[in-house]
Structure formats: C-alpha cells, structure tokens
Design a protein around this motif. Structure first.
Motif: not given
Length: 422
Positions: A377-380, A411-418
């Motif tokens: 999902t993330i790669s796509s 949203r990307i920053n939130e995922l990266a932080d988590r």
C-alpha cells in the motif's frame, strides 16, 4: 581580438519577433519552451506572412517553408526537418491543459503547412532505417512489430504521397521486399493489429496510424497469441472448434464459420440489431463463465498438487498437511465433467478459506501478511506521489489541492512518528 556584434535595432516589431524566434531556436534547442511559445504566437497571428521575405522586398513569404529556410533576420535560417524534430520535444508546462491545447494546435498547423510543401519530416531513408530495425526484431514477434506494420502498411497502398499531411503508406509487398520477409507474414501482423482494434484491445486502427506515428500504449504480451496466428496454427484449429460448437448448437457449421471470418459484419449486426446484441451478450457471459470456471479448476488443482498458495496480500505460503488434504478433496469435485459453475465456485471459495485460516492460525505468517499488505500500500502510494512533477503541480494548484497535500503530509508524519517510537 574582434568581437562581432549583431544589432537588431533597425528591425520592425514583426521582424523583432522573428529575430527572437530564431535566437530561441538556436539557444534553447534542448528545452525549447520559449521557442514553442514564440512559434505558437507567430503561427496564430500570421507574423511570418507580414514580414518582408528579403532585402528591398515588400512581398511576404510565399510559404511557411520559405520562411523557415530564409536567412536571418527575415527567416529562421534552418531546415524545416529540424524544426519538425524540435516540435517533438514537449513544452515544459504541457501538463497544463490550456498550454497543451495551444501546443497541439500549433504543431498541427506547422505540420500541415509544411506538408503542403512536401515536407513531412519522414523521409524514405528514415523509413528504410525503421524497416531494417523492424526486420532485426521480427523474430521476436509481439505488439510493437504489429504496431509498426500498421503505421507503415496499407492494403492496396501504392506509396504515392497522400493529399493529406500524413506520409504515404506502402504495400505489404513493398514492406516485405525492404525487410526481407514475406508479404503474407506482414499481412498477418497487420491483421493481428486490426483484430485487436476490433476487439477494443488497442485504441488506434490502421487508418489512424501513419509512418512516424508517436508510440501508443500496447496490450500485454500475454494476449498476443490470441490475435497473431503463425502458419502452424493459423485458422484450421480455430475453425475446427467453431464447427464443433456449431454442431452442438444445432446449426450449420458454414454459418458459424462465415461469421468467424467476418468479425466486422458481426460488429455491425450487434450495433444495428437488438436481438443480435442480446445474443452476443449472452454468448460473452457464457464464455466468461467458462473461462472463470476453468481458471478456478486450475487454481484448486495447483494448490492441491503443490501445497503452496498466495495469501490475499500476495505472500507465498506453504499449506499445512491438513489444509493440503482438504484442498485435494475438492479436486475430484471440480474435475467432474458435470460440475456446475456454482459447485466450482463453492470449492474455490473453500480453498481460499483454507488459505485465510492458515494465515490467521500462525502468528508469524499473520505478521508477515500484514507487513506485506502495508508495504504494498505504502509503496504504491509513494510511486504515485513520485510520478507528480512539482512544476506541473504548482501550475494548477488551488486551495483544495493544497489542503489534500497538507493532509497527506500530516498523515505520513503521524505514521512515521508512531513507528519510530520504541
């Protein structure tokens, strides 16, 4: 040391524009954004018809070709073929619809004006080089070769320059002579392309293509064999299958074979007659069901034989012995000639349920499955983002688009932080 200074202070306003156009062509040939903009203005406003064609001459140029070839400051001082090559380079901002339409209109006008003077940008030498390249790749077959033949060859072509701005096509016999193959083989490539057009697999038919046509989207190589037939498997085998099916349906094989040999007539009948369209729809539904049934039977057999399968996320896994035995029990069900599509579908779903059960019952496989799904999902998503040209984005961005980009970044920053937390 002598320094040459070229003054243009004596030029009229129209000549100034021509001077700028020529300068832009010589200095910016690599990325000719300025040249394309100026050329569009010169064509739109007819500037090239308003400037004198030479010293002490009031008459304008008789043709656009003369304007391009004329020495500065009256013309561009270049060969028309060179200008046509520069036109192939995209404008830096062609991602903007308005600019794209303006460039397309300008390119069409320039090519039409030059074609009227016999300049198409596609010489016989270029055709020979292209055909030799085709001959070198001929043994590999494939859609690209069929596309090239459709661009170059037309049934009944005589090679004479057409009245339109397009370069003339040649006959299959002439193409065969230049490439060192047979006209029969050339026509098979042409037939494959036309059949693909009728089936809706390719967008452009032979009538839409011409020598030097820009590349088009090609179908998957896997379906090439459905449209191209060699001498060994040309029409006899397919005709036998059609004849056999006709006998089962209780109609004369000659009628079914006649329809098979004339797909265009079938297409016209489907469009013009509601009953024919309904019959064609029913036939396609039956064929689709049979294909789906065969694919599912093959899938169940492969899982049972190999004991391997792919999870919903595409992760390859080995089935436990118990799951493999259950899968094997469904093989006898689907291989029965009397098995209905519904029975095959139930067996297929049962085998898929075994795979899901294998994933959920093993924590290690379950974690790998989720990791694979997230990675895909993330790669796509990243590939889609990376395909965006920042300059094109800036040119069309509005408040809504900026809000979407900002939300995606948040949203990307939130995922990266988590995930960075221990």
């Amino acid at each position: 040391m002598t320094v040459r200074v070229e003054s243009n202070s004596y030029l009229t306003e129209d000549q100034q524009r021509v001077y700028q156009l020529r300068t832009s062509l010589e200095r910016n040939g690599g990325t000719p954004g300025g040249f394309l903009d100026l050329l569009a203005a010169v064509v739109e406003e007819g500037t090239w018809q308003q400037v004198p064609s030479d010293v002490n001459v009031d008459q304008p140029f008789a043709s656009f070709k003369e304007f391009i070839e004329a020495k500065p400051p009256f013309g561009l001082g270049h060969k028309p073929e060179y200008v046509l090559k520069v036109l192939q380079v995209p404008h830096p901002n062609e991602g903007v619809p308005e600019i794209r339409r303006r460039m397309d209109k300008m390119r069409g006008a320039v090519r039409t004006m030059l074609a009227a003077d016999g300049v198409t940008g596609y010489s016989e030498d270029q055709r020979d080089r292209d055909i030799k390249a085709w001959a070198a790749l001929d043994r590999s077959g494939g859609w690209w070769l069929a596309f090239f033949v459709a661009c170059q060859v037309s049934k009944g072509a005589d090679g004479k320059q057409a009245a339109s701005s397009r370069p003339a096509k040649i006959s299959a016999a002439e193409f065969a002579r230049r490439s060192g193959t047979s006209s029969e083989r050339v026509l098979r490539y042409l037939h494959a392309w036309e059949s693909a057009k009728e089936a809706g697999v390719v967008q452009f038919g032979g009538a839409d293509l011409f020598p030097g046509h820009e590349p088009v989207a090609l179908p998957d190589e896997e379906i090439w064999g459905q449209f191209y037939s060699s001498r060994r498997n040309s029409t006899s085998e397919r005709s036998a299958l059609v004849a056999a099916a006709a006998e089962v349906a209780g109609i004369r094989p000659t009628k079914a074979l006649e329809v098979k040999e004339n797909p265009t007539a079938l297409k016209v009948a489907i469009i013009a007659d509601q009953r024919t369209a309904e019959a064609a729809k029913q036939a396609l539904e039956v064929r689709a069901a049979e294909v789906r049934k065969a694919e599912r039977v093959e899938y169940i057999r492969r899982v049972a034989d190999q004991g391997k399968a792919k999870t919903p996320a595409g992760l390859p896994v080995d089935l436990p012995a118990q799951a493999k035995e259950k899968a094997a029990s469904y093989v006898a069900v689907v291989q029965d000639e009397k098995a209905t599509p519904e029975a095959v579908a139930e067996a297929y779903e049962a085998v898929q349920a075994l795979i899901v059960e294998t994933v959920t019952s093993d924590p290690e496989i379950s974690i790998r499955e989720q990791r694979t799904r997230f990675t895909k999902t993330i790669s796509s998503t990243m590939k889609s983002i990376e395909s965006i040209d920042p300059d094109d984005l800036i040119a069309v961005a509005d408040d809504d688009l900026r809000a979407i980009v900002a939300a995606a970044q948040k949203r990307i920053n939130e995922l990266a932080d988590r995930i960075s937390r221990p």
